[in-house]
Scaffold this motif. Structure first.
Motif, PDB file in Angstrom:
ATOM      1  N   HIS A   1      37.445   7.940  18.287  1.00 51.38           N
ATOM      2  CA  HIS A   1      36.180   8.275  17.641  1.00 51.38           C
ATOM      3  C   HIS A   1      35.173   8.684  18.706  1.00 51.38           C
ATOM      4  CE1 HIS A   1      37.206   6.178  13.791  1.00 51.38           C
ATOM      5  NE2 HIS A   1      37.957   5.459  14.613  1.00 51.38           N
ATOM      6  N   ASP A   2      34.324   9.652  18.395  1.00 54.99           N
ATOM      7  CA  ASP A   2      33.191   9.987  19.252  1.00 54.99           C
ATOM      8  C   ASP A   2      32.034   9.051  18.904  1.00 54.99           C
ATOM      9  OD1 ASP A   2      34.367  12.154  20.639  1.00 54.99           O
ATOM     10  OD2 ASP A   2      33.875  13.517  18.997  1.00 54.99           O
ATOM     11  N   PHE A   3      31.183   8.760  19.892  1.00 60.77           N
ATOM     12  CA  PHE A   3      29.990   7.943  19.648  1.00 60.77           C
ATOM     13  C   PHE A   3      28.896   8.404  20.604  1.00 60.77           C
ATOM     14  CE2 PHE A   3      32.368   5.800  22.925  1.00 60.77           C
ATOM     15  CZ  PHE A   3      31.408   5.383  23.842  1.00 60.77           C
ATOM     16  N   ALA A   4      27.645   8.230  20.214  1.00 59.32           N
ATOM     17  CA  ALA A   4      26.515   8.624  21.064  1.00 59.32           C
ATOM     18  C   ALA A   4      25.233   8.028  20.509  1.00 59.32           C
ATOM     19  CB  ALA A   4      26.391  10.143  21.125  1.00 59.32           C
ATOM     20  N   GLY A   5      24.238   7.902  21.375  1.00 58.66           N
ATOM     21  CA  GLY A   5      22.947   7.408  20.932  1.00 58.66           C
ATOM     22  C   GLY A   5      22.052   7.075  22.102  1.00 58.66           C
ATOM     23  N   TYR A   6      21.071   6.237  21.827  1.00 55.09           N
ATOM     24  CA  TYR A   6      20.114   5.769  22.838  1.00 55.09           C
ATOM     25  C   TYR A   6      20.095   4.246  22.847  1.00 55.09           C
ATOM     26  CZ  TYR A   6      18.337  10.485  23.279  1.00 55.09           C
ATOM     27  OH  TYR A   6      18.235  11.826  23.531  1.00 55.09           O
ATOM     28  N   THR A   7      19.928   3.671  24.027  1.00 51.95           N
ATOM     29  CA  THR A   7      19.817   2.221  24.157  1.00 51.95           C
ATOM     30  C   THR A   7      18.474   1.749  23.611  1.00 51.95           C
ATOM     31  OG1 THR A   7      18.725   2.253  26.311  1.00 51.95           O
ATOM     32  CG2 THR A   7      21.151   2.291  26.310  1.00 51.95           C
ATOM     33  N   THR A   8      18.316   0.441  23.522  1.00 56.28           N
ATOM     34  CA  THR A   8      17.008  -0.129  23.223  1.00 56.28           C
ATOM     35  C   THR A   8      16.075   0.148  24.400  1.00 56.28           C
ATOM     36  OG1 THR A   8      17.710  -2.241  24.162  1.00 56.28           O
ATOM     37  CG2 THR A   8      17.899  -1.988  21.754  1.00 56.28           C
ATOM     38  N   VAL A   9      14.785   0.009  24.184  1.00 55.25           N
ATOM     39  CA  VAL A   9      13.781   0.189  25.238  1.00 55.25           C
ATOM     40  C   VAL A   9      13.600  -1.137  25.961  1.00 55.25           C
ATOM     41  CG1 VAL A   9      11.358   0.733  25.705  1.00 55.25           C
ATOM     42  CG2 VAL A   9      12.618   2.015  23.953  1.00 55.25           C
ATOM     43  N   ASN A  10      13.606  -1.095  27.310  1.00 55.19           N
ATOM     44  CA  ASN A  10      13.422  -2.302  28.103  1.00 55.19           C
ATOM     45  C   ASN A  10      13.033  -1.887  29.516  1.00 55.19           C
ATOM     46  OD1 ASN A  10      13.313  -4.972  28.797  1.00 55.19           O
ATOM     47  ND2 ASN A  10      15.410  -5.449  28.186  1.00 55.19           N
ATOM     48  N   GLY A  11      12.795  -2.863  30.393  1.00 57.15           N
ATOM     49  CA  GLY A  11      12.511  -2.613  31.802  1.00 57.15           C
ATOM     50  C   GLY A  11      11.042  -2.761  32.140  1.00 57.15           C
ATOM     51  N   ARG A  12      10.768  -2.960  33.453  1.00 59.11           N
ATOM     52  CA  ARG A  12       9.372  -3.104  33.892  1.00 59.11           C
ATOM     53  C   ARG A  12       8.589  -1.830  33.626  1.00 59.11           C
ATOM     54  NH1 ARG A  12       9.829  -0.524  38.648  1.00 59.11           N
ATOM     55  NH2 ARG A  12      11.820  -0.702  39.679  1.00 59.11           N
ATOM     56  N   ILE A  13       9.242  -0.678  33.700  1.00 58.38           N
ATOM     57  CA  ILE A  13       8.701   0.585  33.189  1.00 58.38           C
ATOM     58  C   ILE A  13       9.495   0.831  31.904  1.00 58.38           C
ATOM     59  CG2 ILE A  13       8.457   3.064  33.572  1.00 58.38           C
ATOM     60  CD1 ILE A  13       8.543   2.457  36.607  1.00 58.38           C
ATOM     61  N   PRO A  14       8.916   0.580  30.747  1.00 56.18           N
ATOM     62  CA  PRO A  14       9.687   0.674  29.493  1.00 56.18           C
ATOM     63  C   PRO A  14      10.369   2.045  29.341  1.00 56.18           C
ATOM     64  CG  PRO A  14       7.559  -0.336  29.095  1.00 56.18           C
ATOM     65  CD  PRO A  14       7.526   0.185  30.503  1.00 56.18           C
ATOM     66  N   HIS A  15      11.663   2.003  29.071  1.00 53.88           N
ATOM     67  CA  HIS A  15      12.461   3.222  28.960  1.00 53.88           C
ATOM     68  C   HIS A  15      13.741   2.923  28.192  1.00 53.88           C
ATOM     69  CE1 HIS A  15      14.239   1.019  32.270  1.00 53.88           C
ATOM     70  NE2 HIS A  15      15.352   1.688  32.000  1.00 53.88           N
ATOM     71  N   SER A  16      14.434   3.977  27.803  1.00 57.16           N
ATOM     72  CA  SER A  16      15.767   3.840  27.221  1.00 57.16           C
ATOM     73  C   SER A  16      16.694   4.800  27.949  1.00 57.16           C
ATOM     74  CB  SER A  16      15.744   4.142  25.714  1.00 57.16           C
ATOM     75  OG  SER A  16      15.412   5.489  25.490  1.00 57.16           O
ATOM     76  N   HIS A  17      17.986   4.720  27.658  1.00 55.45           N
ATOM     77  CA  HIS A  17      18.996   5.590  28.270  1.00 55.45           C
ATOM     78  C   HIS A  17      19.839   6.228  27.167  1.00 55.45           C
ATOM     79  CE1 HIS A  17      18.617   3.846  32.390  1.00 55.45           C
ATOM     80  NE2 HIS A  17      18.299   2.743  31.724  1.00 55.45           N
ATOM     81  N   ARG A  18      20.331   7.411  27.410  1.00 58.74           N
ATOM     82  CA  ARG A  18      21.325   8.025  26.532  1.00 58.74           C
ATOM     83  C   ARG A  18      22.689   7.457  26.882  1.00 58.74           C
ATOM     84  NH1 ARG A  18      18.982  11.997  28.901  1.00 58.74           N
ATOM     85  NH2 ARG A  18      20.883  12.772  29.866  1.00 58.74           N
ATOM     86  N   TYR A  19      23.575   7.417  25.894  1.00 60.59           N
ATOM     87  CA  TYR A  19      24.963   7.030  26.130  1.00 60.59           C
ATOM     88  C   TYR A  19      25.836   7.834  25.177  1.00 60.59           C
ATOM     89  CZ  TYR A  19      24.737   4.354  21.828  1.00 60.59           C
ATOM     90  OH  TYR A  19      24.591   4.011  20.517  1.00 60.59           O
ATOM     91  N   GLY A  20      27.104   7.895  25.451  1.00 59.92           N
ATOM     92  CA  GLY A  20      28.017   8.585  24.553  1.00 59.92           C
ATOM     93  C   GLY A  20      29.386   8.708  25.165  1.00 59.92           C
ATOM     94  N   GLY A  21      30.352   9.033  24.336  1.00 62.21           N
ATOM     95  CA  GLY A  21      31.714   9.209  24.798  1.00 62.21           C
ATOM     96  C   GLY A  21      32.700   9.129  23.655  1.00 62.21           C
ATOM     97  N   ARG A  22      33.911   8.768  24.017  1.00 64.86           N
ATOM     98  CA  ARG A  22      34.994   8.603  23.054  1.00 64.86           C
ATOM     99  C   ARG A  22      35.541   7.198  23.187  1.00 64.86           C
ATOM    100  NH1 ARG A  22      38.380  14.252  23.770  1.00 64.86           N
ATOM    101  NH2 ARG A  22      36.855  15.496  22.612  1.00 64.86           N
ATOM    102  N   THR A  23      35.904   6.604  22.048  1.00 61.90           N
ATOM    103  CA  THR A  23      36.558   5.304  22.112  1.00 61.90           C
ATOM    104  C   THR A  23      37.946   5.482  22.704  1.00 61.90           C
ATOM    105  OG1 THR A  23      37.624   5.477  19.939  1.00 61.90           O
ATOM    106  CG2 THR A  23      35.390   4.543  20.003  1.00 61.90           C
ATOM    107  N   GLY A  24      38.555   4.380  23.103  1.00 61.48           N
ATOM    108  CA  GLY A  24      39.961   4.413  23.460  1.00 61.48           C
ATOM    109  C   GLY A  24      40.788   4.457  22.180  1.00 61.48           C
TER     110      GLY A  24
END
Length: 130
Positions: free
Chosen positions: A102-125
């Protein structure tokens, strides 16, 4: 054409209009259905001077029928914080030698001393019986 299915309906978290139900399919067109999970892992995008690694497994879903998986993963601890990843995969994509991913993608929750999020994505095994 109707396909007969049987299963178990589960009440999930939340109350009032915020609750939901999950259906665990136990048979599809008269055939018993087994469930499986997929490994999920990768690195987030590089933002605010760092990235995070994540690894886990999807929630179980029925095998041999059209399906998706939900997933919930905590990232590695980098730059003094973690993020949470959650979502639903895309539909199953068959592999030439059998199985699927399956493909998957999205954004993480916001966190950190400078509030931010990260993109993520890929394929499951490939699938693993649960």
């Amino acid at each position: 054409m109707e396909i007969p299915i049987t299963g178990l309906l589960f009440h999930a978290e939340g109350s009032g209009s915020e609750h939901h139900h999950s259906l665990l399919i136990t048979s599809w067109d008269g055939r018993p259905v087994r469930v499986h999970v997929h490994p999920i892992s990768g690195n987030t995008s590089f933002d605010v001077g760092h990235y995070h690694h994540y690894a886990g497994t999807t929630e179980p879903a029925p095998s041999g029928v059209p399906h998706v998986h939900r997933y919930h993963v905590e990232t590695s601890f980098n730059d003094q914080h973690v993020h949470y990843i959650q979502g639903t995969t895309g539909p199953a994509i068959p592999l030439p030698g059998g199985g699927h991913y399956h493909d998957f993608a999205g954004y993480t929750t916001v966190n950190g001393r400078i509030p931010h999020s990260h993109r993520y994505g890929g394929r499951t095994g490939n699938e693993e019986e649960d």
